[in-house]
Design an enzyme around this catalytic site. Sequence first.
Site, PDB file in Angstrom:
ATOM      1  N   HIS A 218       0.814  -1.218   0.000  1.00 14.73           N
ATOM      2  CA  HIS A 218       0.000   0.000   0.000  1.00 14.73           C
ATOM      3  C   HIS A 218       0.850   1.271   0.000  1.00 14.73           C
ATOM      4  O   HIS A 218       0.303   2.373   0.039  1.00 14.73           O
ATOM      5  CB  HIS A 218      -0.948   0.005   1.207  1.00 14.73           C
ATOM      6  CG  HIS A 218      -2.004  -1.043   1.072  1.00 14.73           C
ATOM      7  ND1 HIS A 218      -3.179  -0.839   0.391  1.00 14.73           N
ATOM      8  CD2 HIS A 218      -2.031  -2.340   1.480  1.00 14.73           C
ATOM      9  CE1 HIS A 218      -3.896  -1.945   0.396  1.00 14.73           C
ATOM     10  NE2 HIS A 218      -3.219  -2.875   1.054  1.00 14.73           N
ATOM     11  N   LYS A 249      -2.143  -1.187  -6.896  1.00 13.17           N
ATOM     12  CA  LYS A 249      -2.716  -0.147  -6.033  1.00 13.17           C
ATOM     13  C   LYS A 249      -2.155   1.214  -6.476  1.00 13.17           C
ATOM     14  O   LYS A 249      -2.649   1.766  -7.460  1.00 13.17           O
ATOM     15  CB  LYS A 249      -2.458  -0.519  -4.589  1.00 13.17           C
ATOM     16  CG  LYS A 249      -3.164  -1.875  -4.285  1.00 13.17           C
ATOM     17  CD  LYS A 249      -2.897  -2.393  -2.933  1.00 13.17           C
ATOM     18  CE  LYS A 249      -3.396  -3.762  -2.573  1.00 13.17           C
ATOM     19  NZ  LYS A 249      -4.305  -4.531  -3.308  1.00 13.17           N
TER      20      LYS A 249
HETATM   21  N1  PLP Z   1      -0.389  -7.228   0.991  1.00 17.20           N
HETATM   22  C1  PLP Z   1      -1.257  -6.407   1.601  1.00 17.20           C
HETATM   23  C2  PLP Z   1      -0.837  -5.734   2.859  1.00 17.20           C
HETATM   24  C3  PLP Z   1      -2.532  -6.188   1.078  1.00 17.20           C
HETATM   25  O1  PLP Z   1      -3.399  -5.384   1.710  1.00 17.20           O
HETATM   26  C4  PLP Z   1      -2.900  -6.837  -0.133  1.00 17.20           C
HETATM   27  C5  PLP Z   1      -4.221  -6.635  -0.749  1.00 17.20           C
HETATM   28  O2  PLP Z   1      -4.921  -5.709  -0.574  1.00 17.20           O
HETATM   29  C6  PLP Z   1      -1.965  -7.683  -0.730  1.00 17.20           C
HETATM   30  C7  PLP Z   1      -0.730  -7.860  -0.143  1.00 17.20           C
HETATM   31  C8  PLP Z   1      -2.303  -8.392  -1.993  1.00 17.20           C
HETATM   32  O3  PLP Z   1      -2.061  -7.544  -3.077  1.00 17.20           O
HETATM   33  P1  PLP Z   1      -2.731  -7.814  -4.489  1.00 17.20           P
HETATM   34  O4  PLP Z   1      -4.068  -7.146  -4.467  1.00 17.20           O
HETATM   35  O5  PLP Z   1      -1.782  -7.233  -5.470  1.00 17.20           O
HETATM   36  O6  PLP Z   1      -2.850  -9.299  -4.643  1.00 17.20           O
END
Ligand code: PLP
Length: 402
Positions: A218, A249
């Site tokens: 994030h 994101k």
């Molecule tokens: N790590 C964190 C802290 C997250 O909040 C998220 C998803 O929101 C992820 C990893 C996973 O990311 P992705 O949406 O790219 O799979």
Amino acid sequence: MFDFRGFFEGANAKLRRKHHYRVFRELRRSPGRFPRAEWHAPDGSWRDVTVWCSNDYLGMSQHPAVLDTARAALARYGAGAGGTRNISGTTDLLVALERELADWHAKDAALLFSSGYVANDTTLATLARALPGGVVFSDAANHASMIQGIRASRQRCVVFRHNDAAHLDGLLAAHDPAAPKLVAFESLYSMDGDIAPLADLLTVAKRHGALTFVDETHAVGVHGPRGGGLLEAHGLLDTVDVVQGGLGKGVGVVGGFITGAAAIIDFVRSHAPGFIFTTALPPHVAAAALASVRHLKTSGLERAALQARVASVRSALAAAGVPIAPAPGQIIPLVIGDAAACRALADELLEVHGIYLQAIVFPTVPRDGARLRITPGPLHTDADQAQLVAALASAFARRQAA
Ligand code: PLP
């Protein structure tokens, strides 16, 4: 015989009774219009709404440079990668993107995955499993993908209290100094919006000789002078062994990655099932992410506009008596508690005011921690903000009166 259908229908009905059953809002996003989108209302109409809960923190999904580059790559390369990384799927765009990402974190190398989830899951499982007699130290609030990876490693896992460097210190000290240790935590927690005491946690981990893994999903794009994340912002990149980031994101596309020393990245590349046994990211996705990351390294405009809007929304909500939780990053949590009440508020905001704030319920947050998660962005206007604040203030005034 086992009644599979009845079993799953019963389980789904139980979720509905607890208000944990997930109903997706169907949206149409159009380039140039974000944060406006069309929502497919229950009556079948498509209504204009303003999105306030997207992780497209900087609006990069619709940035002209990102779209032009993606279109050109689609025309030049076609739609898919055509194979795993090992079997014909490694396009020059993926190689260029990995170089760009390694440079973002001033590391030797980077490795791409289909998502941030996969990056966490397969990297942590692979690294932890490889360590003979290894012990993993995991923050209590770590994301499901990290927990899953650590579990899959089948190594011993010790959970330290959220953001508590002294607790981590005590737990590390209680273990055999010779045992290889891995400490894993996030820099910015997405449901509470809080930021880890990065320097304290890293100092403790290093003092005990542990390998460190930090999830910056994030934070990449959003924080740091070149958008490298919070570790960059705090001058700590060189103290971390493995940095994980997301491309879905702040970067506005899709995918995940890790950066680190060549030996570690090479090991994950050669052993991680979630990297090896899956089709590579499509060329136009890599091209879009490449354009976005390149832009974010040199442009601070989006980050500055984001921070200004976040500060403005936060102070306007507080002044209007809306009980937002204190959080230092770009995420403003509004904890409601009860899942049914949270859903009712989200429905009202959407149906009456055209404001889309997703009700976030278990298992994304604790059972009694249902919330709205407000993510102001650089493309929200003063008028959008005034509408949001007025709608939330009146809803909370009614709640208090009831
Ligand atoms: N790590 C964190 C802290 C997250 O909040 C998220 C998803 O929101 C992820 C990893 C996973 O990311 P992705 O949406 O790219 O799979």
